[in-house]
Scaffold this motif. Structure first.
Motif, PDB file in Angstrom:
ATOM      1  N   HIS A 261       5.750  -3.190  -4.250  1.00 45.40           N
ATOM      2  CA  HIS A 261       6.159  -2.006  -3.491  1.00 45.40           C
ATOM      3  C   HIS A 261       7.408  -2.310  -2.663  1.00 45.40           C
ATOM      4  CE1 HIS A 261       4.622   1.470  -0.680  1.00 45.40           C
ATOM      5  NE2 HIS A 261       5.845   1.677  -1.104  1.00 45.40           N
ATOM      6  N   LEU A 262       7.404  -3.449  -1.973  1.00 46.88           N
ATOM      7  CA  LEU A 262       8.551  -3.858  -1.163  1.00 46.88           C
ATOM      8  C   LEU A 262       9.788  -4.086  -2.026  1.00 46.88           C
ATOM      9  CD1 LEU A 262       9.795  -4.695   1.541  1.00 46.88           C
ATOM     10  CD2 LEU A 262       8.894  -6.992   1.140  1.00 46.88           C
ATOM     11  N   LEU A 263       9.606  -4.733  -3.174  1.00 48.00           N
ATOM     12  CA  LEU A 263      10.734  -4.987  -4.076  1.00 48.00           C
ATOM     13  C   LEU A 263      11.392  -3.684  -4.512  1.00 48.00           C
ATOM     14  CD1 LEU A 263      12.417  -6.906  -5.897  1.00 48.00           C
ATOM     15  CD2 LEU A 263      10.660  -6.534  -7.635  1.00 48.00           C
ATOM     16  N   TRP A 264      10.588  -2.703  -4.941  1.00 51.28           N
ATOM     17  CA  TRP A 264      11.157  -1.433  -5.389  1.00 51.28           C
ATOM     18  C   TRP A 264      11.751  -0.625  -4.239  1.00 51.28           C
ATOM     19  CZ3 TRP A 264      12.973  -0.675  -9.845  1.00 51.28           C
ATOM     20  CH2 TRP A 264      12.436  -1.339 -10.941  1.00 51.28           C
TER      21      TRP A 264
ATOM     22  N   HIS B 199       1.036   1.006   3.736  1.00 50.34           N
ATOM     23  CA  HIS B 199       0.528   0.114   2.694  1.00 50.34           C
ATOM     24  C   HIS B 199       0.228  -1.263   3.288  1.00 50.34           C
ATOM     25  CE1 HIS B 199       1.139  -1.359  -1.747  1.00 50.34           C
ATOM     26  NE2 HIS B 199       0.038  -1.853  -1.208  1.00 50.34           N
ATOM     27  N   PHE B 200       1.167  -1.799   4.062  1.00 52.22           N
ATOM     28  CA  PHE B 200       0.970  -3.092   4.709  1.00 52.22           C
ATOM     29  C   PHE B 200      -0.238  -3.051   5.641  1.00 52.22           C
ATOM     30  CE2 PHE B 200       1.638  -5.695   8.517  1.00 52.22           C
ATOM     31  CZ  PHE B 200       1.647  -6.954   7.944  1.00 52.22           C
ATOM     32  N   TRP B 201      -0.342  -1.996   6.434  1.00 50.23           N
ATOM     33  CA  TRP B 201      -1.427  -1.874   7.406  1.00 50.23           C
ATOM     34  C   TRP B 201      -2.788  -1.812   6.711  1.00 50.23           C
ATOM     35  CZ3 TRP B 201      -4.702   2.381   8.551  1.00 50.23           C
ATOM     36  CH2 TRP B 201      -5.465   2.214   9.692  1.00 50.23           C
ATOM     37  N   VAL B 202      -2.874  -1.063   5.612  1.00 50.90           N
ATOM     38  CA  VAL B 202      -4.133  -0.957   4.868  1.00 50.90           C
ATOM     39  C   VAL B 202      -4.527  -2.318   4.301  1.00 50.90           C
ATOM     40  CG1 VAL B 202      -5.177   0.005   2.770  1.00 50.90           C
ATOM     41  CG2 VAL B 202      -3.929   1.495   4.347  1.00 50.90           C
TER      42      VAL B 202
END
Length: 69
Positions: free
Chosen positions: A15-18, A55-58
């Motif tokens: 997700h971070l890469l995209w 997303h990170f928090w989940v």
């Protein structure tokens, strides 16, 4: 069925890469096509960034719950 912590972290990295690829591409296009206009990639950076933070928090909260189990 729960995903493993490793799979969740891998998904976050993708997700971070995209996020980085897409937003860098938009900033480059803005710089080439409309540098004298409003910085329109801002909306994608902010909107998608909010999704990335969620997303990170989940994943972080799920990782903590896996440790407690």
């Amino acid at each position: 069925m729960h995903k493993s912590e490793k799979a969740m972290r891998w998904g976050l990295r993708i997700h971070l890469l995209w996020y980085i690829i897409a937003n860098v591409a938009q900033v480059v296009l803005w710089g080439i096509l409309t540098p004298d206009h409003f910085f329109w990639p801002l909306w994608s950076i902010l909107g998608w960034g909010i999704g990335l933070v969620i997303h990170f928090w989940v994943i972080r909260s799920k990782s903590r719950s896996l440790v407690r189990s």
